[in-house]
Design a protein around this motif. Structure first.
Motif, short mmCIF file in Angstrom:
data_model
loop_
_atom_site.label_atom_id
_atom_site.label_comp_id
_atom_site.label_asym_id
_atom_site.label_seq_id
_atom_site.Cartn_x
_atom_site.Cartn_y
_atom_site.Cartn_z
N CYS A 80 16.62 112.67 29.08
CA CYS A 80 15.79 111.64 28.44
C CYS A 80 15.70 110.38 29.30
O CYS A 80 14.63 109.75 29.39
CB CYS A 80 16.34 111.30 27.06
N SER B 120 12.27 108.75 30.83
CA SER B 120 11.97 107.34 30.66
C SER B 120 11.65 106.69 32.00
O SER B 120 10.69 105.92 32.14
CB SER B 120 13.15 106.63 29.99
N HIS B 121 12.45 107.02 33.01
CA HIS B 121 12.28 106.42 34.34
C HIS B 121 10.94 106.79 34.96
O HIS B 121 10.26 105.94 35.55
CB HIS B 121 13.43 106.87 35.25
N ARG C 251 7.80 105.31 32.91
CA ARG C 251 7.69 103.84 32.88
C ARG C 251 6.57 103.28 33.76
O ARG C 251 5.78 102.44 33.31
CB ARG C 251 9.03 103.21 33.25
N ARG D 198 17.48 106.27 25.09
CA ARG D 198 17.13 106.23 26.52
C ARG D 198 15.61 106.23 26.71
O ARG D 198 15.10 105.65 27.65
CB ARG D 198 17.72 107.47 27.23
N LEU D 199 14.91 106.88 25.79
CA LEU D 199 13.45 106.96 25.87
C LEU D 199 12.76 105.73 25.29
O LEU D 199 11.56 105.52 25.51
CB LEU D 199 12.95 108.20 25.12
N VAL E 144 9.81 103.46 26.74
CA VAL E 144 8.49 103.98 27.11
C VAL E 144 7.73 104.61 25.95
O VAL E 144 6.56 104.97 26.11
CB VAL E 144 8.60 105.02 28.26
N LEU E 145 8.36 104.75 24.79
CA LEU E 145 7.70 105.45 23.68
C LEU E 145 6.41 104.77 23.24
O LEU E 145 5.46 105.43 22.82
CB LEU E 145 8.65 105.56 22.48
N THR F 212 9.81 100.90 17.77
CA THR F 212 8.69 101.12 18.70
C THR F 212 7.37 100.77 18.04
O THR F 212 6.49 100.16 18.65
CB THR F 212 8.66 102.59 19.17
#
Length: 397
Positions: free
Chosen positions: A184, A188-189, A192, A214-215, A218-219, A244
């Protein structure tokens, strides 16, 4: 020698191996290899092994950058990546990581300049591999292969490369593939720096709160977010989704949260977030233990004149007559809902008048699903009789 060991699943080396690769026991070599005394029958011999397989995999990767003429490194990387038993996964991650200018600069202080050609070839291979894999995620093996290439992208620590490789990708689907918190973090990385990914499907991935956390950063970028059948998310996981939805830059339009362990307690925070959110047009909460109290909270969202939800899934949520009355009352002033799933609940004939009223007076409604409830044959017929009373209306009982 380290690479051959990785390729052949060998972690123990003999004096013969050292001779083959022009290595001689020394203080320097003892920093990488441990000597072990091996007894076979009455004979004794010394064998060598790396302190840990990860060190062997790192040395194997490093060796690719210490050869003046790397030859066809692209072929080597492609063959390693196509191996399905996972023996090369960590090796390939190290190769991608060493290609990072930041990492290379640190290592070059001790080992001398790495061949620029090798670094370029590795970066180009990662770029092309991600592009190729991103368009093919039909099978579980395809998804695993894509995830591995995204790990390479993560290890390269190159946001510009991530943007170039995923710049034309609109959908990332890992549905059915188990994802760890580290997976995850990798997702995310790489997401992004990208603005094109519209749909992220993580259904049935075994994601828990730590992974979703962790996500989190960016969600909000996704227009479609699928988290269904991640039963361990629970109320605390859905709270992260609610946060989010409160993000002023949130773009989520389609939100699938079916069977995620949500209860009426967690639904309160979700409903609060949805009241302030004006992007969600499709919401699926089926398969959660909302009960009438949870559905009442959702009904309050539907009463909001700014609500834009067009498709709503409330199948198998423990809805009874009491909750149905709240829902019908809320929808009496709603002008956006076109699709409603109420199948698999505990609705009886006592709900039929209210449901008939809803179907007849909600002009935007195009389809309603009512199967697997507790209607009698007469109740079912009363509902079925509304089929076609309005052009395009579908009543499924």
């Amino acid at each position: 020698m380290a690479f051959t060991g990785v390729a052949e699943k060998n972690i123990v080396f003999t004096d013969g191996d050292l001779i083959k690769y022009n290595l001689q026991p020394s203080q320097f070599l003892s920093g990488f290899l441990m000597e072990l005394l091996e007894r076979e029958d009455s004979a004794r011999s010394v064998v060598y092994t790396f302190p840990h397989l990860t060190i062997q995999e790192f040395v194997a990767a490093l060796a690719q950058f210490l050869t003046v003429d790397p030859g066809n490194i692209v072929k080597l990387l492609s063959e390693a990546h196509s191996t399905t038993d996972g023996r090369f996964e960590v090796f390939l991650r190290f190769v991608a990581g060493i290609s990072s200018p930041r990492t290379a600069w640190i290592l070059e202080e001790f080992l001398g300049k790495f061949p620029h050609q090798t670094i370029c070839r590795v970066i180009d291979w990662v770029k092309e591999e991600v592009k190729r894999r991103a368009g093919n995620t039909e099978s579980e093996a395809d998804k695993r292969s894509l995830l591995n290439t995204l790990h390479y992208l993560f290890e390269s620590q190159n946001p510009a490369l991530a943007q170039q490789t995923l710049g034309s990708v609109e959908t990332l689907s890992f549905c059915g593939l188990g994802l760890t918190p580290i997976d995850c973090a990798v997702l995310s990385h790489v997401i992004r720096p990208c603005d094109t990914i519209k749909h992220l499907d993580l259904g049935s991935c075994g994601i828990q709160c730590e992974g979703l956390q962790r996500l989190g950063p960016v969600l909000h970028k996704c227009q479609g977010l699928g988290l269904g059948f991640n039963k361990d998310l629970g109320d605390s996981g859905v709270k992260l989704v609610s946060d989010t939805l409160r993000n002023p830059h949130c773009k989520i339009q389609r939100l699938w949260l079916y069977s995620v362990g949500l209860t009426d307690s967690g639904a309160e925070d979700l409903a609060s977030a949805l009241i302030t959110n004006h992007t969600v047009t499709e919401l699926n909460l089926s398969g959660n233990k909302l009960g009438d109290s949870g559905v009442k909270l959702v009904s309050d969202v539907l009463r909001n004149p700014d609500c834009k939800i067009q498709r709503l899934g409330l199948g198998s949520v423990g809805l009874t007559e009491s909750g149905a009355e709240d829902l019908v009352s809320a929808l009496s002033t709603n002008t956006s809902l076109t699709w409603l799933n109420l199948m698999g609940n505990s609705l009886t004939d006592r709900c039929v008048p209210a449901l008939r009223r809803l179907i007849l007076t909600l002009p935007s409604l195009e389809q309603i699903w009512l199967q697997e409830n507790k209607f009698s044959a007469d109740g079912q017929n009363q509902l079925k009789s509304l089929q076609g009373t309005r052009r395009g209306l579908s009543v499924v009982v």
